[in-house]
Write a protein that holds these residues in place. Structure first.
Motif, PDB file in Angstrom:
ATOM      1  N   LEU A  12       7.701  24.019  15.963  1.00  0.00           N
ATOM      2  CA  LEU A  12       6.586  24.816  16.468  1.00  0.00           C
ATOM      3  C   LEU A  12       5.275  24.423  15.800  1.00  0.00           C
ATOM      4  CD1 LEU A  12       8.250  28.346  16.689  1.00  0.00           C
ATOM      5  CD2 LEU A  12       7.635  26.831  18.586  1.00  0.00           C
ATOM      6  N   LEU A  13       5.329  24.186  14.480  1.00  0.00           N
ATOM      7  CA  LEU A  13       4.113  23.795  13.769  1.00  0.00           C
ATOM      8  C   LEU A  13       3.618  22.426  14.239  1.00  0.00           C
ATOM      9  CD1 LEU A  13       2.044  24.480  11.647  1.00  0.00           C
ATOM     10  CD2 LEU A  13       3.569  23.536   9.907  1.00  0.00           C
ATOM     11  N   GLY A  14       4.557  21.489  14.412  1.00  0.00           N
ATOM     12  CA  GLY A  14       4.168  20.183  14.923  1.00  0.00           C
ATOM     13  C   GLY A  14       3.581  20.266  16.319  1.00  0.00           C
ATOM     14  N   GLY A  15       4.186  21.104  17.177  1.00  0.00           N
ATOM     15  CA  GLY A  15       3.647  21.289  18.521  1.00  0.00           C
ATOM     16  C   GLY A  15       2.267  21.921  18.502  1.00  0.00           C
ATOM     17  N   ALA A  16       2.061  22.890  17.573  1.00  0.00           N
ATOM     18  CA  ALA A  16       0.747  23.528  17.462  1.00  0.00           C
ATOM     19  C   ALA A  16      -0.318  22.531  17.010  1.00  0.00           C
ATOM     20  CB  ALA A  16       0.820  24.710  16.495  1.00  0.00           C
ATOM     21  N   GLY A  21      -4.873  19.152  18.256  1.00  0.00           N
ATOM     22  CA  GLY A  21      -5.451  17.810  18.178  1.00  0.00           C
ATOM     23  C   GLY A  21      -5.791  17.200  19.510  1.00  0.00           C
ATOM     24  N   THR A  22      -5.158  17.652  20.579  1.00  0.00           N
ATOM     25  CA  THR A  22      -5.443  17.109  21.905  1.00  0.00           C
ATOM     26  C   THR A  22      -6.426  17.978  22.687  1.00  0.00           C
ATOM     27  OG1 THR A  22      -3.440  18.225  22.727  1.00  0.00           O
ATOM     28  CG2 THR A  22      -3.246  15.899  22.109  1.00  0.00           C
ATOM     29  N   ARG A  28     -12.615  23.362  15.193  1.00  0.00           N
ATOM     30  CA  ARG A  28     -12.922  24.576  14.443  1.00  0.00           C
ATOM     31  C   ARG A  28     -12.432  24.488  13.000  1.00  0.00           C
ATOM     32  NH1 ARG A  28     -11.307  29.517  18.591  1.00  0.00           N
ATOM     33  NH2 ARG A  28     -12.312  28.680  20.474  1.00  0.00           N
ATOM     34  N   TYR A  29     -11.575  23.518  12.727  1.00  0.00           N
ATOM     35  CA  TYR A  29     -10.942  23.444  11.415  1.00  0.00           C
ATOM     36  C   TYR A  29     -11.323  22.190  10.630  1.00  0.00           C
ATOM     37  CZ  TYR A  29      -7.939  26.976  13.577  1.00  0.00           C
ATOM     38  OH  TYR A  29      -7.476  28.087  14.223  1.00  0.00           O
ATOM     39  N   VAL A  30     -11.418  21.050  11.289  1.00  0.00           N
ATOM     40  CA  VAL A  30     -11.673  19.781  10.598  1.00  0.00           C
ATOM     41  C   VAL A  30     -12.724  18.994  11.356  1.00  0.00           C
ATOM     42  CG1 VAL A  30      -9.336  19.681   9.629  1.00  0.00           C
ATOM     43  CG2 VAL A  30      -9.824  18.588  11.836  1.00  0.00           C
ATOM     44  N   LYS A  31     -13.269  17.959  10.705  1.00  0.00           N
ATOM     45  CA  LYS A  31     -14.259  17.107  11.349  1.00  0.00           C
ATOM     46  C   LYS A  31     -13.597  16.233  12.398  1.00  0.00           C
ATOM     47  CE  LYS A  31     -15.996  13.817   8.871  1.00  0.00           C
ATOM     48  NZ  LYS A  31     -16.664  13.097   7.774  1.00  0.00           N
ATOM     49  N   ALA A  32     -14.400  15.757  13.332  1.00  0.00           N
ATOM     50  CA  ALA A  32     -13.856  15.025  14.476  1.00  0.00           C
ATOM     51  C   ALA A  32     -13.110  13.761  14.063  1.00  0.00           C
ATOM     52  CB  ALA A  32     -14.995  14.676  15.443  1.00  0.00           C
ATOM     53  N   GLY A  33     -13.557  13.114  12.979  1.00  0.00           N
ATOM     54  CA  GLY A  33     -12.930  11.869  12.561  1.00  0.00           C
ATOM     55  C   GLY A  33     -11.505  12.016  12.065  1.00  0.00           C
ATOM     56  N   LEU A  34     -11.073  13.252  11.799  1.00  0.00           N
ATOM     57  CA  LEU A  34      -9.713  13.475  11.297  1.00  0.00           C
ATOM     58  C   LEU A  34      -8.706  13.725  12.418  1.00  0.00           C
ATOM     59  CD1 LEU A  34     -10.397  15.725   8.162  1.00  0.00           C
ATOM     60  CD2 LEU A  34      -9.971  13.273   8.253  1.00  0.00           C
ATOM     61  N   ALA A  40      -1.120  12.506  13.970  1.00  0.00           N
ATOM     62  CA  ALA A  40      -0.015  11.856  13.256  1.00  0.00           C
ATOM     63  C   ALA A  40       0.826  12.878  12.513  1.00  0.00           C
ATOM     64  CB  ALA A  40      -0.564  10.807  12.285  1.00  0.00           C
ATOM     65  N   ALA A  41       0.178  13.864  11.894  1.00  0.00           N
ATOM     66  CA  ALA A  41       0.919  14.910  11.187  1.00  0.00           C
ATOM     67  C   ALA A  41       1.795  15.702  12.144  1.00  0.00           C
ATOM     68  CB  ALA A  41      -0.058  15.838  10.463  1.00  0.00           C
ATOM     69  N   GLY A  42       1.273  15.994  13.351  1.00  0.00           N
ATOM     70  CA  GLY A  42       2.078  16.702  14.337  1.00  0.00           C
ATOM     71  C   GLY A  42       3.299  15.917  14.756  1.00  0.00           C
ATOM     72  N   VAL A  43       3.135  14.608  14.960  1.00  0.00           N
ATOM     73  CA  VAL A  43       4.264  13.754  15.343  1.00  0.00           C
ATOM     74  C   VAL A  43       5.305  13.711  14.227  1.00  0.00           C
ATOM     75  CG1 VAL A  43       4.943  11.388  15.880  1.00  0.00           C
ATOM     76  CG2 VAL A  43       2.906  12.369  16.945  1.00  0.00           C
TER      77      VAL A  43
END
Length: 251
Positions: A12-16, A21-22, A28-34, A40-43
């Motif tokens: 569920l966390l990976g899907g979130a 990310g898509t 709202r959480y991180v800069k666009a470059g990340l 990758a973390a979700g995968v």
């Protein structure tokens, strides 16, 4: 929390993360470059969840073939003492629920008024385009006005977009939260507004402001940092931008 529950949380966390990310939610959480790292973390989390389920299935199958249950194997390995996973591991679900259910808006006037301006002296200034008015970010205008003493702004009309913030006395500021990495380190850059302001000023409303450079500085009451002035000639409300944070100061 058994292995299957762990795998479900990871899935569920990976899907979130992939969902955020898509879409524009991650901004709202991180800069666009990340964004690539977030995807990758979700995968990785999804692959880990799948590997956990596969491992448990293989272990259960092997135990069945040996004529013993998984519970008996655990007892043999731990000398007849069970060691369940700590209940605190369920706290891993909280970030997941926050990401899925809460999804807070980007930082706004509440944070801006309680944090000092993060304006920094730049190494130099790019030439301004010939357009009139000149489109500038809050950071670019503020640095030219505060540290460049308005030399590149004199005689030029400018257009700046940001959200409104009102201090305790009702003094209006045009603000953009500047970002280094993520929302946790976001800091405001502020412009004090004078001139032809709207009759009703609503905090957190996004405005496109047209105006000219006005000499002078005021000081941020939080950290004493410089806040330049902008003499407003016209304003119009605009929608919240896709990326509400300003990253131009660290590019």
């Amino acid at each position: 929390m058994n292995r299957h529950a762990q795998a479900a949380v990871l899935f569920l966390l990976g899907g979130a993360l992939l969902h955020a990310g898509t879409t524009d939610l991650y901004l709202r959480y991180v800069k666009a470059g990340l964004q690539p790292l977030l995807l990758a973390a979700g995968v990785v989390l999804l692959v880990t969840a799948g590997a956990t389920v596969w491992y448990e299935w293989r272990r259960g199958k092997s135990a069945a073939q040996d004529g013993s249950s998984r519970e008996e194997v655990v007892l043999d390995d731990h000398e007849d003492h069970t060691h369940p996973e700590p209940r605190v591991s369920w706290l891993l679900v909280l970030p997941l629920l926050a990401l899925i259910l809460v999804a807070p808006p980007a930082l706004g006037s509440y944070s801006a008024l309680r944090t000092g301006t993060a304006l920094q002296k730049p190494f130099g200034y790019d030439p301004l385009p010939a357009s009139n008015p000149v489109p500038l970010s809050v950071v670019d205008y503020a640095s030219r006005a505060a540290y460049g003493h308005g030399k590149t702004l004199r005689g030029r009309a400018v257009r700046v977009t940001g959200f409104l913030s009102l201090d305790g006395s009702g003094k209006p500021y045009l603000v953009r939260m500047a970002l280094n990495c993520c929302a946790a380190d976001a800091q405001p850059v502020k412009i004090a507004l004078t001139g032809q302001l709207p009759p009703v000023l609503r905090p957190d409303a996004w405005l496109e402001v047209k105006g000219t450079y006005r000499p002078g500085l005021t000081r941020d009451p939080v950290n004493g940092g410089p806040i330049p002035y902008l003499k407003v000639t016209s304003t119009r409300p605009v929608p919240t931008p896709r990326d509400p944070y300003d990253e131009t100061w660290n590019k």
